[in-house]
Design a protein around this motif. Structure first.
Motif, PDB file in Angstrom:
ATOM      1  N   ARG A   1      -3.233  -3.894  -1.812  1.00 14.25           N
ATOM      2  CA  ARG A   1      -2.814  -4.760  -0.705  1.00 14.25           C
ATOM      3  C   ARG A   1      -2.974  -6.234  -1.069  1.00 14.25           C
TER       4      ARG A   1
ATOM      5  N   ARG B   1      -6.559  -1.550  -9.506  1.00 15.51           N
ATOM      6  CA  ARG B   1      -6.372  -0.512  -8.497  1.00 15.51           C
ATOM      7  C   ARG B   1      -6.000   0.816  -9.158  1.00 15.51           C
TER       8      ARG B   1
ATOM      9  N   THR C   1      -9.754  -1.616  -1.130  1.00 14.79           N
ATOM     10  CA  THR C   1      -9.389  -0.212  -1.330  1.00 14.79           C
ATOM     11  C   THR C   1     -10.514   0.729  -0.895  1.00 14.79           C
TER      12      THR C   1
ATOM     13  N   GLU D   1       0.839  -1.204   0.000  1.00 17.65           N
ATOM     14  CA  GLU D   1       0.000   0.000   0.000  1.00 17.65           C
ATOM     15  C   GLU D   1       0.874   1.253   0.000  1.00 17.65           C
TER      16      GLU D   1
END
Lengths: 396, 440
Positions: free
Chosen positions: B53, B413, B174, B47
């Motif tokens: 993650r 992400r 997230t 992160e």
């Protein structure tokens, strides 16, 4: 006087969030205590009971392979890991309670150690004599088997109904809570000896258990206060406990001892690690204890050896506790030996938990006989305690 | 620094135990405890590097797993996978909680059109490529005619599959919320429904073409209906019971939620229900009918989700087969690039011909790259039924999954970050939701 200031209900999982939200009941006397067991929330495991073994061990028998088979041998195999974690959790709570800073605390710890040692010696000596005399078919060293029963007998829960502001009650229950330390430490040695290890090997492996407890304890101490949020802290707390149980289980050592060492480390180390772990573990402690007791009930296998061991276990446990109370009388003042003996009668969870640990790692014949004798014996002792435990102080 | 020291201590304790105990039998709790702490720390490190993650958990599993460092042994990795059912159910339940039908309804027709166009181009492109390159694929080069046709259809179906689990996990991890998250969840869930149908029919076609014991079409339809409709009904019933518990008891929600997920995955599997669909339906019922926007439930999900996600992805990482990648590396890489290009082309093509938000249309392909548990499940069915050429399919797909697992979460992400949707789950509710609580 404040409400049992220094006593932690480390066994029944009391004072969990549900209990805290409920009004505390004054303890009923005599057979009225049986009423507590019939209350729905307690029977469902949503609230701590004074004698959870009386409810959940029979429930485990009912759910187990010999009756309903809902907990089949396959399911019990999967629960093995959870049992190790539950054992480590119990050990942590005992370790957290171990904080003899004041003179009074040290005195009570000595009293607890003395009475539990007397009980271990009495029960183990009697059992060893009987095992040899009967030429009982044990598949473990007879001394180790006898010591195992002594250790299971030595733990007490002090599970009397809560009485506010009564000094006798506070002292006696505190001794009962602290008398788990000697059995857990001795259990760490005996667990290894049961598999035929020499005294040297047993000492070495018990030291390894302690070292692992310290290493994981140190890792947890470094992490708990540095978590970014509650969810991450929860992961660290659960991960640490699971790792404690997992390391001990992997090496067939005692998760109770590993947990005890880690709990003691957190209590003694600077910072808030002890409070964090206590607060977070209380959320899962009660379900874990219930699971442990249900698993014990489901794992019961009756044998002739178990029947042979059952009656001496009950008899010599009661005798050992009374003798232990007599030996510790001077340290336990103002509580008398008779009063203390009555408080020490309920065996609580630790004895059954250790027997379950024995079942996991000991040779099968001895393991299942010890498990059955201890579980049945603990139930009888809990019933005796329900009748015998003094209700005095209700008026205090 | 203190976190690194803690990680060193945890690794040291685990290695000490492995050294002292050899390959012990009771490995489950050790693997679980080690994975929970060490993977959580690895995820935290990722992160800080602006990576998901979940990728940290995956890479941790891969590095510590049997393929590389072997701190997590093969038996530990197997034990960790016992949590997969629970994880998949929990992740799907969370997806259901994120799908607000009232909010989604106006955009659903556009999403459906977008979805089928994307899938059509992806399936068409993969089918054509596999048909033409069949002699060079390490499966059954000698197959011709109808057998080759059926095998190509089956391979296309498996390669085209997405991973609702990983996609939803990235969104949850997230804390993302917004049009891209919502559109991606809807697309992967719809694609999963289509996959169940396509796979059932393509397996049937293979059995028929290869002369195996083909199931009667009449018998197959009720089975598929049972699997899809039954899963949804079972999940809705379980969700309703959970909602009743929330309303009338409301305590120990995290534990009860985890128990619900065990029931959805364990009990559901006994009746041939699809855990993903059942849990999704349960989440939909709770969010849309029973307890919309419950704060207590949100807290319970937050408490329960993190450890489950960590264990799930660490276990997935530990079971990634680098050996399979080495075995069919070039072919797997070629198929991976082709799939990536076709997903991108398909979404671009579909975005131009639908009313979907153009910005979402341009980025949604990044959420469709991941592949995981569902695909592995399908390929195991194939390899078990046809051990000869099925093993070839298994090796190819496992290698492909290894690549997609590593790249997919990172791509998704970055798309969520570009759209500013990360951490919006924690933002206050929109004004329209709180302005008129009575709904008048």
């Amino acid at each position: 006087m404040s409400e049992r200031p220094s006593v932690i209900f480390h066994e029944v999982g009391g004072r969990d969030p549900i209990d805290a939200a409920l009004r505390t009941r004054r303890g009923p006397g005599g057979f009225g205590r049986l009423d507590l067991l019939l209350r729905t929330r307690q029977a469902l495991g949503l609230r701590a009971t004074p004698a959870p073994a009386l409810v959940f061990v029979p429930l485990g028998v009912l759910l187990g392979p010999h009756v309903l088979n809902l907990l089949s041998p396959n399911v019990l195999g999967h629960l093995d890991a959870v049992v190790s974690v539950a054992l480590a959790t119990l050990g942590v709570f005992v370790g957290l309670a171990l904080n003899p800073r004041s003179r009074q605390d040290r005195r009570l710890l000595w009293a607890a150690d003395l009475e539990s040692t007397v009980t271990i010696v009495m029960v183990a000596a009697a059992t060893l004599f009987l095992l040899v005399a009967w030429q009982a078919p044990v598949d473990a060293p007879p001394l180790a088997a006898a010591l195992t029963l002594g250790i299971c007998a030595a733990a007490s829960s002090g599970g009397a109904a809560e009485v506010r502001g009564n000094l006798y009650h506070v002292v006696a229950t505190h001794i009962a809570e602290l008398d788990d330390v000697v059995p857990i430490v001795a259990g760490g040695l005996v667990l290894v000896a049961l598999r035929g290890a020499t005294v040297w090997q047993a000492g070495l492996l018990a030291a390894l258990t302690g070292a692992l407890g310290l290493i994981v304890g140190a890792a947890g101490w470094l992490l708990f206060e540095r978590a970014h949020d509650a969810a991450e802290r929860g992961v660290f707390v659960v991960g640490t406990i699971v790792l404690l149980g997992g390391l001990a289980a992997y090496l067939s050592l005692s998760p109770l001892l590993a947990g005890l060492v880690a709990g003691w480390f957190w209590r003694q180390s600077p910072g808030r690690a002890d409070r964090i772990i206590r607060d977070d573990l209380q959320k899962i402690q009660h379900p874990l204890v219930i699971l442990l007791l249900i698993t014990s009930g489901a794992s019961l296998e009756w044998s002739r050896l178990a029947l042979w061991l059952f009656a001496p276990f009950v008899l010599f446990r009661v005798a050992g506790k009374l003798a232990g109370a007599k030996a510790a009388e001077r340290l336990a003042a103002p509580v008398t030996a008779a009063e203390l003996g009555a408080y020490l009668l309920p065996p609580g969870v630790i004895g059954i938990a250790f027997a379950l640990n024995v079942l996991q790692v000991a040779p099968p014949v001895t393991g299942s006989a010890v498990m059955a004798a201890v579980a049945a014996g603990s139930l009888v002792c809990e019933l005796l305690a329900l009748i015998e435990l003094p209700g005095r102080g209700d008026e205090a | 620094m203190k976190r690194i020291l803690a990680l060193v201590l945890v690794v040291a304790a685990t290695l000490l135990a492995r050294q002292a105990g050899g390959e012990g039998l009771r490995t489950a709790a050790l693997g679980l405890g080690f994975a929970l702490i060490a993977a959580a720390l690895a995820g935290d490190l990722f992160e800080h590097l602006w990576l998901p993650r979940v990728s940290g958990y995956l890479i941790f599993g891969l590095v510590c797993g049997p393929s590389v460092a072997n701190i997590i042994s093969r038996s530990m990795a197997r034990e960790l996978q016992l949590f997969n059912g629970l994880a998949i159910a929990l992740i799907a339940f969370m997806a259901g909680l994120e799908l607000n039908i009232r909010h989604l309804r106006p955009r659903l027709p556009a999403l459906l059109r977008f979805g089928w166009r994307t899938m059509a181009l992806l399936y068409g492109g993969l089918f054509a490529a596999f048909w033409l390159s069949w002699p060079w694929l390490p499966i059954d080069p000698a197959a011709t005619g109808l057998a080759r046709l059926a095998l190509v259809v089956l391979l296309t179906t498996v390669v085209a599959s997405f991973s609702p689990t990983v996609t939803i996990a990235v969104i949850t991890d997230t804390r993302s919320r917004g049009p891209l998250s919502e559109a991606t969840i809807a697309l992967v869930v719809l694609a999963d429904l289509a996959l169940i149908l396509f796979f059932t029919f393509s397996m049937q076609a293979v059995r028929w073409a290869l002369g195996g014991a083909a199931e009667q079409t009449v018998g197959m339809l009720p089975r598929v209906t049972w699997e899809v409709i039954g899963s949804l009904a079972f999940g809705a019933a379980a969700g309703s019971l959970f909602a009743l518990y929330m309303r009338y008891v409301g305590r120990e929600l995290t534990l009860v939620l985890l128990a619900l997920c065990v029931v959805l995955s364990g009990v559901g599997a006994r009746f041939d229900f699809e855990p993903l669909l059942a849990a999704l339906a349960a989440g939909l019922v709770v969010e849309n009918i029973a307890a919309p926007g419950s704060v207590a439930l949100k807290e319970a999900v937050e408490q329960g989700a993190r450890p489950v996600l960590i264990v799930f992805f660490a276990a997935t990482g530990a079971s990634l087969h680098l050996d399979a990648l080495a075995l069919v590396g070039v072919v797997a890489l070629a198929v991976w690039v082709l799939r990536l290009v076709l997903i991108y082309a398909g979404t671009t093509f579909a975005a131009r011909r639908s009313t979907i938000d153009p910005a979402v249309g341009r980025s949604v392909w990044m959420g469709l790259v991941s592949q995981a548990g569902v695909t592995v499940g399908l390929v195991i069915i194939v390899a078990t039924e046809y051990p000869t050429w099925g093993r070839g399919v298994e090796v190819l797909i496992v290698a492909l999954i290894s690549l997609n697992e590593l790249v997919g979460p990172i791509l998704f992400r970055s798309a969520l970050a570009r759209h500013g949707e990360i951490a919006r789950m924690d933002a206050p509710a929109p004004l329209e939701a709180v302005a008129d609580p009575a709904g008048t």
